[in-house]
Enzyme design. Sequence first.
Site, mmCIF file in Angstrom:
data_model
loop_
_atom_site.group_PDB
_atom_site.id
_atom_site.type_symbol
_atom_site.label_atom_id
_atom_site.label_comp_id
_atom_site.label_asym_id
_atom_site.label_seq_id
_atom_site.Cartn_x
_atom_site.Cartn_y
_atom_site.Cartn_z
ATOM 1 N N GLU A 11 0.807 -1.222 0.000
ATOM 2 C CA GLU A 11 0.000 0.000 0.000
ATOM 3 C C GLU A 11 0.841 1.274 0.000
ATOM 4 O O GLU A 11 0.749 2.097 0.911
ATOM 5 C CB GLU A 11 -0.957 -0.004 1.193
ATOM 6 C CG GLU A 11 -1.941 -1.146 1.151
ATOM 7 C CD GLU A 11 -3.064 -1.008 2.178
ATOM 8 O OE1 GLU A 11 -2.964 -0.147 3.060
ATOM 9 O OE2 GLU A 11 -4.027 -1.769 2.083
ATOM 10 N N GLU A 48 -5.199 -8.650 0.590
ATOM 11 C CA GLU A 48 -5.951 -8.320 1.809
ATOM 12 C C GLU A 48 -7.419 -8.086 1.470
ATOM 13 O O GLU A 48 -7.733 -7.481 0.443
ATOM 14 C CB GLU A 48 -5.447 -7.038 2.485
ATOM 15 C CG GLU A 48 -4.156 -7.186 3.237
ATOM 16 C CD GLU A 48 -3.696 -5.893 3.885
ATOM 17 O OE1 GLU A 48 -4.535 -5.061 4.286
ATOM 18 O OE2 GLU A 48 -2.465 -5.714 3.974
HETATM 19 C C1 BG6 Z 1 -4.426 -2.095 5.225
HETATM 20 C C2 BG6 Z 1 -3.101 -2.430 5.801
HETATM 21 O O1 BG6 Z 1 -4.434 -0.732 5.011
HETATM 22 O O2 BG6 Z 1 -5.573 -2.303 5.945
HETATM 23 C C3 BG6 Z 1 -3.165 -3.200 7.104
HETATM 24 O O3 BG6 Z 1 -2.246 -3.040 4.882
HETATM 25 C C4 BG6 Z 1 -4.302 -2.657 7.938
HETATM 26 O O4 BG6 Z 1 -1.918 -3.123 7.723
HETATM 27 C C5 BG6 Z 1 -5.591 -2.942 7.196
HETATM 28 O O5 BG6 Z 1 -4.358 -3.117 9.241
HETATM 29 C C6 BG6 Z 1 -6.836 -2.515 7.926
HETATM 30 O O6 BG6 Z 1 -6.784 -1.168 8.249
HETATM 31 P P1 BG6 Z 1 -7.110 -0.676 9.711
HETATM 32 O O7 BG6 Z 1 -6.838 0.783 9.709
HETATM 33 O O8 BG6 Z 1 -8.524 -0.988 9.970
HETATM 34 O O9 BG6 Z 1 -6.200 -1.451 10.610
#
Ligand code: BG6
Length: 478
Positions: free
Chosen positions: A170, A378
């Site tokens: 990201e 993800e």
């Molecule tokens: C992504 C990241 O942005 O989303 C993760 O790669 C992150 O590291 C995930 O934890 C979820 O975002 P958040 O802010 O809800 O933890």
Amino acid sequence: MEHQKLTAFPDDFLWGSASAAYQVEGAWQEGGKGESVWDRFVRIPGKTFKGTNGDLAVDHYHRYKEDIALMKEQGLKTYRFSVAWTRIFPNGRGEINQEGLAFYMDLIDELIKHDIEPMLTLYHWDLPQALQDEYQGWESRQIIEDFTNYAKTLFEAFRGKVHYWVSLNEQNIFTSLGYLLAVHPPGVTDPKRMYQVNHIANLANAAVINAFHEMDMPGKIGPSFAYTPNYPIDSDPKNILAAENAEDLMAHYWMDVYMWGKYPIAAMKFLEEQGWAPTIEEGDEELLASAKPDFLGINYYQTATNAFNPLDGVGAGKMNTTGKKGSSEETGVPGMYKKVENPFVERTNWDWEIDPEGLRIALRRITSRYRIPVLITENGLGEYDKLTEDKKIHDDYRINYLESHVKAIKEAISDGAEVLGYCTWSYTDLLSWLNGYQKRYGFVYVDQDETQEGSLDRYKKDSYYWYQQVIRENGANI
Ligand code: BG6
């Protein structure tokens, strides 16, 4: 497009789950590890929810065998994790810290022993503080050499063991949250610096991908982009244009560079007019165009719906990091677009829009524009979970979320997209950078609250068993 029958998931589809070093490992001062920018940043009062940090995180550093045993039992095909640069080079470069390398060697061997394909992210935001101090980290071109050297060290060490590599996680998020919104390190608000940092990160990404190919590494490499597909709020041409602006400035601005080595034209014009465009030196364009990722990784959570935003319109607003529904502020880029609520979708307690169809749209757009295989690195739901007295977690809301997204992938595959795998975020519960421990994503519940009180014991959620079944059936009943 409605299909009579959906295409089956490929036999070698990588059903996986993901994490990142800072969010799970803990042991922040053990094993010869150096300090990262996140180790430093979380100590500034007010930066994270209730001052939470990853000093201990979920102690994966000491419990990885237990976590991997749970993965094995679940049937996971791949586990995506990141390496903490500061474990390998405590000061970002120089002497290798053998103890750090040994930790990841053990982790990787443990995964392989259990037939789980390791998927390694080189950079998930925990830059060595020493490089920040020495030359301001991503602001200096020196980082291209240092990042490439670090990456090559890992390529050599894990050649033949790791076949899936993610270069930068990201880049769009760490540059904009670090240099525009000032909510990630180094806490800067300066668009000119942000676009410059981003350009340097593009060069570093390209250099590492080229190194991987020059070293003839067995396997595949690509970046992971946080793709939020943009919609217009309605068919008013002004709003359509706003959505086009958002897609150009917030998505193509990264994906076009990864895939084609070129910045999108309209977005670059806008940046030039604002005086924010990066300085492109001789040779940069050639380097960007020469790097060819083997796949595009995408992290998909939600879509964004857009409307017209005049030059004196809405700017960046505050994010919801408290879990109080409806507390996020309006946000936009004046002269380009502003985000508005999509009336057709539900939202989480952190105001993230839940839109499985958006994942299909994302996969369709990428397939048509770039014709490249996609790895979903993800996708998941951050919510409050409750441990019942009999130690169960009934997270049917997470099952619904994941199931609808897996269905969207199947539909996209039926539309012709090539999808290599699907990693949910996250495997165990973990530290959410700005949102503390209460925003949970895992299949595996970790007993711990914001004050880091708790046994750190692991409990399988209902979603754990649901995914076990999906993997066993290779998604046949979705
Ligand atoms: C992504 C990241 O942005 O989303 C993760 O790669 C992150 O590291 C995930 O934890 C979820 O975002 P958040 O802010 O809800 O933890």
